[in-house]
Motif scaffolding. Structure first.
Motif, PDB file in Angstrom:
ATOM      1  N   ALA A  11       8.820   3.983   0.612  1.00 54.24           N
ATOM      2  CA  ALA A  11       8.558   5.838   1.395  1.00 54.24           C
ATOM      3  C   ALA A  11      10.036   6.119   0.782  1.00 54.24           C
ATOM      4  O   ALA A  11      10.842   5.689   0.614  1.00 54.24           O
ATOM      5  CB  ALA A  11       8.610   5.456   2.801  1.00 54.24           C
ATOM      6  N   GLN A  12       9.573   7.347   0.134  1.00 54.13           N
ATOM      7  CA  GLN A  12      10.807   7.987  -0.559  1.00 54.13           C
ATOM      8  C   GLN A  12      11.832   8.783   0.294  1.00 54.13           C
ATOM      9  O   GLN A  12      12.398   9.533   0.002  1.00 54.13           O
ATOM     10  CB  GLN A  12      10.432   8.452  -1.568  1.00 54.13           C
ATOM     11  CG  GLN A  12      10.188   7.864  -2.971  1.00 54.13           C
ATOM     12  CD  GLN A  12      11.297   6.673  -3.725  1.00 54.13           C
ATOM     13  OE1 GLN A  12      11.979   6.962  -3.938  1.00 54.13           O
ATOM     14  NE2 GLN A  12      10.608   5.556  -2.612  1.00 54.13           N
ATOM     15  N   ILE A  78       3.972   0.469   0.566  1.00 54.43           N
ATOM     16  CA  ILE A  78       3.460   2.057   0.723  1.00 54.43           C
ATOM     17  C   ILE A  78       2.305   2.573   0.934  1.00 54.43           C
ATOM     18  O   ILE A  78       2.597   2.856   1.636  1.00 54.43           O
ATOM     19  CB  ILE A  78       4.356   2.851  -1.608  1.00 54.43           C
ATOM     20  CG1 ILE A  78       4.126   4.063  -0.686  1.00 54.43           C
ATOM     21  CG2 ILE A  78       3.208   2.704  -2.385  1.00 54.43           C
ATOM     22  CD1 ILE A  78       5.935   4.780  -0.049  1.00 54.43           C
ATOM     23  N   TYR A  79       1.191   1.754   0.810  1.00 52.86           N
ATOM     24  CA  TYR A  79      -0.348   2.048   1.053  1.00 52.86           C
ATOM     25  C   TYR A  79      -0.031   2.018   2.330  1.00 52.86           C
ATOM     26  O   TYR A  79      -1.993   1.842   2.907  1.00 52.86           O
ATOM     27  CB  TYR A  79      -1.400   1.610  -0.017  1.00 52.86           C
ATOM     28  CG  TYR A  79      -0.549  -0.073  -0.200  1.00 52.86           C
ATOM     29  CD1 TYR A  79      -0.359  -1.095   0.946  1.00 52.86           C
ATOM     30  CD2 TYR A  79       0.162  -0.886  -1.187  1.00 52.86           C
ATOM     31  CE1 TYR A  79      -0.619  -1.893   0.837  1.00 52.86           C
ATOM     32  CE2 TYR A  79       0.049  -2.171  -1.332  1.00 52.86           C
ATOM     33  CZ  TYR A  79      -0.116  -2.621  -0.085  1.00 52.86           C
ATOM     34  OH  TYR A  79       0.413  -4.158  -0.240  1.00 52.86           O
ATOM     35  N   GLY A 267      -1.191   9.393   2.988  1.00 53.34           N
ATOM     36  CA  GLY A 267      -1.286  10.181   1.389  1.00 53.34           C
ATOM     37  C   GLY A 267      -0.299  11.043   1.359  1.00 53.34           C
ATOM     38  O   GLY A 267       0.016  11.036   0.027  1.00 53.34           O
ATOM     39  N   LYS A 268       0.739  11.535   2.534  1.00 49.53           N
ATOM     40  CA  LYS A 268       1.693  12.910   2.056  1.00 49.53           C
ATOM     41  C   LYS A 268       2.650  11.257   1.593  1.00 49.53           C
ATOM     42  O   LYS A 268       3.861  11.990   0.282  1.00 49.53           O
ATOM     43  CB  LYS A 268       2.251  13.848   2.522  1.00 49.53           C
ATOM     44  CG  LYS A 268       1.263  14.612   3.801  1.00 49.53           C
ATOM     45  CD  LYS A 268       2.344  15.035   4.945  1.00 49.53           C
ATOM     46  CE  LYS A 268       1.064  16.272   5.192  1.00 49.53           C
ATOM     47  NZ  LYS A 268       1.465  16.579   6.875  1.00 49.53           N
ATOM     48  N   ILE A 269       2.968  10.375   1.839  1.00 52.01           N
ATOM     49  CA  ILE A 269       3.935   9.344   1.798  1.00 52.01           C
ATOM     50  C   ILE A 269       3.493   9.060  -0.057  1.00 52.01           C
ATOM     51  O   ILE A 269       4.629   8.187  -0.174  1.00 52.01           O
ATOM     52  CB  ILE A 269       3.839   8.439   3.182  1.00 52.01           C
ATOM     53  CG1 ILE A 269       4.427   8.954   3.874  1.00 52.01           C
ATOM     54  CG2 ILE A 269       5.030   7.667   2.200  1.00 52.01           C
ATOM     55  CD1 ILE A 269       4.188   8.350   5.130  1.00 52.01           C
ATOM     56  N   PHE A 270       2.180   8.306  -0.126  1.00 50.72           N
ATOM     57  CA  PHE A 270       2.200   7.816  -0.954  1.00 50.72           C
ATOM     58  C   PHE A 270       1.963   9.025  -2.467  1.00 50.72           C
ATOM     59  O   PHE A 270       2.604   8.041  -3.442  1.00 50.72           O
ATOM     60  CB  PHE A 270       0.408   7.514  -0.944  1.00 50.72           C
ATOM     61  CG  PHE A 270      -0.164   6.006  -2.213  1.00 50.72           C
ATOM     62  CD1 PHE A 270       0.091   5.231  -1.922  1.00 50.72           C
ATOM     63  CD2 PHE A 270      -0.138   7.419  -3.474  1.00 50.72           C
ATOM     64  CE1 PHE A 270      -0.041   4.731  -2.934  1.00 50.72           C
ATOM     65  CE2 PHE A 270      -1.469   6.383  -4.387  1.00 50.72           C
ATOM     66  CZ  PHE A 270      -0.797   4.451  -4.273  1.00 50.72           C
ATOM     67  N   GLU A 271       2.323   9.770  -2.067  1.00 48.49           N
ATOM     68  CA  GLU A 271       1.503  11.024  -3.397  1.00 48.49           C
ATOM     69  C   GLU A 271       3.078  11.053  -3.724  1.00 48.49           C
ATOM     70  O   GLU A 271       3.338  11.161  -5.398  1.00 48.49           O
ATOM     71  CB  GLU A 271       0.470  12.247  -3.109  1.00 48.49           C
ATOM     72  CG  GLU A 271       0.864  13.579  -3.785  1.00 48.49           C
ATOM     73  CD  GLU A 271      -0.112  14.613  -3.978  1.00 48.49           C
ATOM     74  OE1 GLU A 271      -0.347  15.240  -4.699  1.00 48.49           O
ATOM     75  OE2 GLU A 271      -0.147  14.889  -2.200  1.00 48.49           O
ATOM     76  N   GLU A 272       3.985  11.625  -2.640  1.00 53.21           N
ATOM     77  CA  GLU A 272       5.795  12.026  -3.243  1.00 53.21           C
ATOM     78  C   GLU A 272       5.817  10.124  -3.916  1.00 53.21           C
ATOM     79  O   GLU A 272       6.492  10.838  -5.105  1.00 53.21           O
ATOM     80  CB  GLU A 272       6.173  11.862  -2.538  1.00 53.21           C
ATOM     81  CG  GLU A 272       7.946  12.039  -2.648  1.00 53.21           C
ATOM     82  CD  GLU A 272       8.676  12.516  -0.944  1.00 53.21           C
ATOM     83  OE1 GLU A 272       9.730  12.614  -1.564  1.00 53.21           O
ATOM     84  OE2 GLU A 272       8.326  11.241   0.052  1.00 53.21           O
ATOM     85  N   TRP A 273       5.870   8.957  -3.570  1.00 55.42           N
ATOM     86  CA  TRP A 273       6.341   7.992  -4.318  1.00 55.42           C
ATOM     87  C   TRP A 273       5.385   8.598  -5.720  1.00 55.42           C
ATOM     88  O   TRP A 273       6.033   7.063  -6.459  1.00 55.42           O
ATOM     89  CB  TRP A 273       5.344   6.615  -3.459  1.00 55.42           C
ATOM     90  CG  TRP A 273       5.669   5.303  -3.881  1.00 55.42           C
ATOM     91  CD1 TRP A 273       6.597   4.963  -3.931  1.00 55.42           C
ATOM     92  CD2 TRP A 273       4.155   4.620  -4.417  1.00 55.42           C
ATOM     93  NE1 TRP A 273       6.436   3.438  -4.997  1.00 55.42           N
ATOM     94  CE2 TRP A 273       5.290   3.814  -5.419  1.00 55.42           C
ATOM     95  CE3 TRP A 273       3.006   5.301  -4.998  1.00 55.42           C
ATOM     96  CZ2 TRP A 273       4.171   2.624  -6.409  1.00 55.42           C
ATOM     97  CZ3 TRP A 273       2.572   4.326  -5.965  1.00 55.42           C
ATOM     98  CH2 TRP A 273       2.973   2.969  -6.201  1.00 55.42           C
TER      99      TRP A 273
END
Length: 353
Positions: A11-12, A78-79, A267-273
């Motif tokens: 996570a970023q 991340i997933y 979904g939010k975490i993965f998309e940013e990453w």
């Protein structure tokens, strides 16, 4: 000014906890906000839950009961679907999940109490139904090892899923369980590419190490399989043939897979990453995931949610099945031997002491 990629973490940043009234935001990239993401070190907290074994109600995850001695996971994949569960403890599903780990210090005691209940009949229990039971903190706390010893003592069947080579520390216990058909171990590998693994699963064993784990377990008579999961269309799906071949060559006898699903805050975490890790391919990968879930990145329907639907999901399924067949995976079915389970064993021994 865009924030730099945080290496060594999945996570970023943090996202809001959906159960909390307090929101998280970073007003400025520079300045006082930087301290939180420059070097997010792992911290652990000792907790004492009331239960350790959980009934799994979902019919498509391949297990009836799970036990998780840790909440949160330093592996930082991340997933990981378990990120959402961290919110129940008051944390974020983002960086908190991989940097603020809860250690269930009474896991062994609770595990023993559960399997010696009057109505318990020895149904297999999976370790790592939520987070990896061999994540780095296990080296210090040895909670998984303690539960394995209890399982051996009472003849309790155990399934293990991990991506950490630390599982080999408990090789002798696993060998004894395997002699009675009381254990299976699945090693999770979804990519053989070093760069991909380092970004997707930043604090895990390398693919080469995991293949060595499969080989060692197999050579010691421990039933071992591979979870080619999650398959990420547009990123890792092309590696299915090589992953399955390498695992089978190392000694894996079974294989399973899932297609990535980004439910809840993931979904939010993965998309940013994704836009930081693969800026030139992010949109293509994102749309490929959507094509497997009816235009979304998550399908909650049982049966479809783990394998996806649509043309791309069917291509993934066909490739997986073909290469399982070519590599002679899933030829036979493993059967736990429940006849060894004896909840009264220790009490009987105490009569003669």
């Amino acid at each position: 000014m865009e924030k730099e990629f945080i290496s060594g973490r999945g996570a970023q940043g943090n996202v809001d906890n959906v159960f909390s009234k307090i929101t998280y935001s970073q007003e400025h990239i520079e300045g006082v906000d930087d301290w939180e993401v420059e070097s997010p070190n792992t911290k652990f907290t000792i907790v004492h839950p009331k239960t350790i074994v959980n009934k799994v109600s979902s019919p498509d995850v391949g297990m009836e009961y799970s036990a998780n001695p840790y909440q949160g996971c330093e592996h930082g994949c991340i997933y990981c679907y378990a990120r959402n569960s961290h919110q129940y403890w008051g944390f974020s599903a983002g960086l908190d999940f991989e940097t603020k780990i809860l250690v269930k210090s009474n896991s062994a005691k609770l595990f023993k109490e559960f399997i010696t209940k009057k109505n318990w009949t020895g149904t297999p229990i999976n370790f790592s139904g939520n987070t990896d039971c061999y994540q780095p903190l296990e080296r210090k706390f040895k909670l998984t090892q303690a539960m394995l010893k209890i399982a051996l003592e009472y003849g309790q069947p155990i399934g293990i899923i991990t991506k950490n080579s630390l599982v080999l520390r408990d090789l002798e216990i696993l060998k004894q369980l395997a002699q009675k058909n009381l254990v299976t171990v699945y090693i999770s590998i979804n990519s053989l590419t070093k760069e991909t693994r380092a970004k997707l699963e930043p604090r895990t064993a390398t693919a080469a190490q995991r293949l060595k784990v499969i080989e060692t377990l197999s050579n010691n008579g421990i039933p071992v399989g591979i979870m080619c999961a999650p398959i990420i269309p547009g990123l890792t799906d092309h590696e299915i043939p090589n992953v399955l071949k390498a695992a089978a060559t190392a000694g894996a006898r079974w294989a399973g897979y899932t297609v990535v699903r980004l439910n809840g805050e993931i979904g939010k975490i993965f998309e940013e990453w994704l836009h930081k890790a693969y800026p030139d391919r992010a949109n293509k990968i994102w749309h490929s995931i959507q094509s497997c879930h009816q235009g979304k990145v998550n399908d909650s329907e049982f049966g479809n949610r783990m394998r996806g639907s649509g043309q791309l999901a069917e291509m993934i399924r066909d490739s997986f099945r073909l290469h399982c067949k070519l590599n002679k995976l899933n030829v036979e079915h493993f059967q736990f031997n429940l006849s060894h389970f004896n909840k009264n064993k220790s009490n009987q021994l105490n009569l003669f002491m």
